[in-house]
Design a protein around this motif. Sequence first.
Motif, PDB file in Angstrom:
ATOM      1  N   ARG A  16       0.854  -1.196   0.000  1.00  0.00           N
ATOM      2  CA  ARG A  16       0.000   0.000   0.000  1.00  0.00           C
ATOM      3  C   ARG A  16       0.886   1.240   0.000  1.00  0.00           C
ATOM      4  NH1 ARG A  16      -3.584  -2.540   4.675  1.00  0.00           N
ATOM      5  NH2 ARG A  16      -5.071  -3.650   3.404  1.00  0.00           N
ATOM      6  N   ILE A  17       0.586   2.147  -0.921  1.00  0.00           N
ATOM      7  CA  ILE A  17       1.330   3.404  -1.022  1.00  0.00           C
ATOM      8  C   ILE A  17       0.322   4.533  -1.045  1.00  0.00           C
ATOM      9  CG2 ILE A  17       2.988   4.751  -2.364  1.00  0.00           C
ATOM     10  CD1 ILE A  17       3.826   2.049  -3.685  1.00  0.00           C
ATOM     11  N   TYR A  18       0.562   5.529  -0.199  1.00  0.00           N
ATOM     12  CA  TYR A  18      -0.322   6.688  -0.100  1.00  0.00           C
ATOM     13  C   TYR A  18       0.471   7.947  -0.422  1.00  0.00           C
ATOM     14  CZ  TYR A  18      -3.167   3.297   2.367  1.00  0.00           C
ATOM     15  OH  TYR A  18      -3.893   2.180   2.688  1.00  0.00           O
ATOM     16  N   ALA A  19      -0.203   8.944  -0.989  1.00  0.00           N
ATOM     17  CA  ALA A  19       0.454  10.168  -1.440  1.00  0.00           C
ATOM     18  C   ALA A  19      -0.114  11.398  -0.747  1.00  0.00           C
ATOM     19  CB  ALA A  19       0.281  10.314  -2.952  1.00  0.00           C
ATOM     20  N   ALA A  20       0.791  12.278  -0.340  1.00  0.00           N
ATOM     21  CA  ALA A  20       0.411  13.570   0.241  1.00  0.00           C
ATOM     22  C   ALA A  20       1.204  14.666  -0.468  1.00  0.00           C
ATOM     23  CB  ALA A  20       0.709  13.606   1.737  1.00  0.00           C
ATOM     24  N   PRO A  21       0.570  15.795  -0.772  1.00  0.00           N
ATOM     25  CA  PRO A  21       1.281  16.895  -1.424  1.00  0.00           C
ATOM     26  C   PRO A  21       2.425  17.430  -0.560  1.00  0.00           C
ATOM     27  CG  PRO A  21      -1.088  17.251  -1.495  1.00  0.00           C
ATOM     28  CD  PRO A  21      -0.846  16.110  -0.565  1.00  0.00           C
ATOM     29  N   TYR A  22       3.320  18.144  -1.203  1.00  0.00           N
ATOM     30  CA  TYR A  22       4.468  18.746  -0.546  1.00  0.00           C
ATOM     31  C   TYR A  22       4.043  19.531   0.702  1.00  0.00           C
ATOM     32  CZ  TYR A  22       8.555  21.680   0.197  1.00  0.00           C
ATOM     33  OH  TYR A  22       9.627  22.315   0.757  1.00  0.00           O
ATOM     34  N   ALA A  23       4.713  19.282   1.807  1.00  0.00           N
ATOM     35  CA  ALA A  23       4.561  19.987   3.094  1.00  0.00           C
ATOM     36  C   ALA A  23       3.257  19.702   3.824  1.00  0.00           C
ATOM     37  CB  ALA A  23       4.760  21.495   2.928  1.00  0.00           C
ATOM     38  N   GLU A  24       2.391  18.844   3.308  1.00  0.00           N
ATOM     39  CA  GLU A  24       1.126  18.555   3.991  1.00  0.00           C
ATOM     40  C   GLU A  24       1.328  17.777   5.290  1.00  0.00           C
ATOM     41  OE1 GLU A  24      -2.310  19.240   3.478  1.00  0.00           O
ATOM     42  OE2 GLU A  24      -1.506  20.760   2.149  1.00  0.00           O
ATOM     43  N   LEU A  25       2.406  16.999   5.379  1.00  0.00           N
ATOM     44  CA  LEU A  25       2.671  16.203   6.577  1.00  0.00           C
ATOM     45  C   LEU A  25       4.056  16.509   7.156  1.00  0.00           C
ATOM     46  CD1 LEU A  25       1.256  12.769   5.328  1.00  0.00           C
ATOM     47  CD2 LEU A  25       0.228  14.296   7.034  1.00  0.00           C
ATOM     48  N   SER A  26       4.485  17.752   7.020  1.00  0.00           N
ATOM     49  CA  SER A  26       5.863  18.104   7.393  1.00  0.00           C
ATOM     50  C   SER A  26       6.162  17.979   8.880  1.00  0.00           C
ATOM     51  CB  SER A  26       6.200  19.517   6.913  1.00  0.00           C
ATOM     52  OG  SER A  26       5.328  20.454   7.511  1.00  0.00           O
ATOM     53  N   HIS A  27       5.154  18.052   9.738  1.00  0.00           N
ATOM     54  CA  HIS A  27       5.378  17.910  11.177  1.00  0.00           C
ATOM     55  C   HIS A  27       5.240  16.453  11.619  1.00  0.00           C
ATOM     56  CE1 HIS A  27       4.269  22.166  10.670  1.00  0.00           C
ATOM     57  NE2 HIS A  27       5.266  22.320  11.509  1.00  0.00           N
ATOM     58  N   LEU A  28       4.303  15.752  11.025  1.00  0.00           N
ATOM     59  CA  LEU A  28       4.091  14.346  11.364  1.00  0.00           C
ATOM     60  C   LEU A  28       5.206  13.474  10.795  1.00  0.00           C
ATOM     61  CD1 LEU A  28       2.134  12.264  12.669  1.00  0.00           C
ATOM     62  CD2 LEU A  28       1.083  12.044  10.404  1.00  0.00           C
ATOM     63  N   LEU A  29       5.641  13.800   9.576  1.00  0.00           N
ATOM     64  CA  LEU A  29       6.685  13.036   8.897  1.00  0.00           C
ATOM     65  C   LEU A  29       7.782  13.983   8.413  1.00  0.00           C
ATOM     66  CD1 LEU A  29       4.374  10.714   6.744  1.00  0.00           C
ATOM     67  CD2 LEU A  29       5.543  10.124   8.885  1.00  0.00           C
TER      68      LEU A  29
END
Length: 125
Positions: A16-29
């Motif tokens: 399973r691969i999931y995609a998030a735009p640039y900087a959307e998860l910068s604190h979590l990941l």
Amino acid sequence: MNIRTTKTAVKKACARIYAAPYAELSHLLPTRDACAHVAGGYGWECNIFDIAALVGMHCEVAVTTGYQPFGRDIPRELCQRFDARAEALESMSQNSPEFREELHSLRCEFLAALLGLDENNDIGH
């Protein structure tokens, strides 16, 4: 430092691969936690996070973040909700056991939310 890889290699390695735009998860990941990155003819495209390994599981789930992430799109609301909670943790010392425990717990919740979306077919392609 992470290694350079290809989209094909990630697709072969992860169920399973999931995609998030640039900087959307910068604190979590944060970038420092990426296990790899993909680069193309014009440079860096995205970072690869083995989210399952980050929480101590072995279920072949990756999250890609960047200018050209790939995989199933993570709803923006979900990204914003979890990243805001991770940002709130930044008031704690990042070396403290409490911070590490809270971040681990939040990442576990995030992984469960991703897998739950997948089960409900509530995630975009």
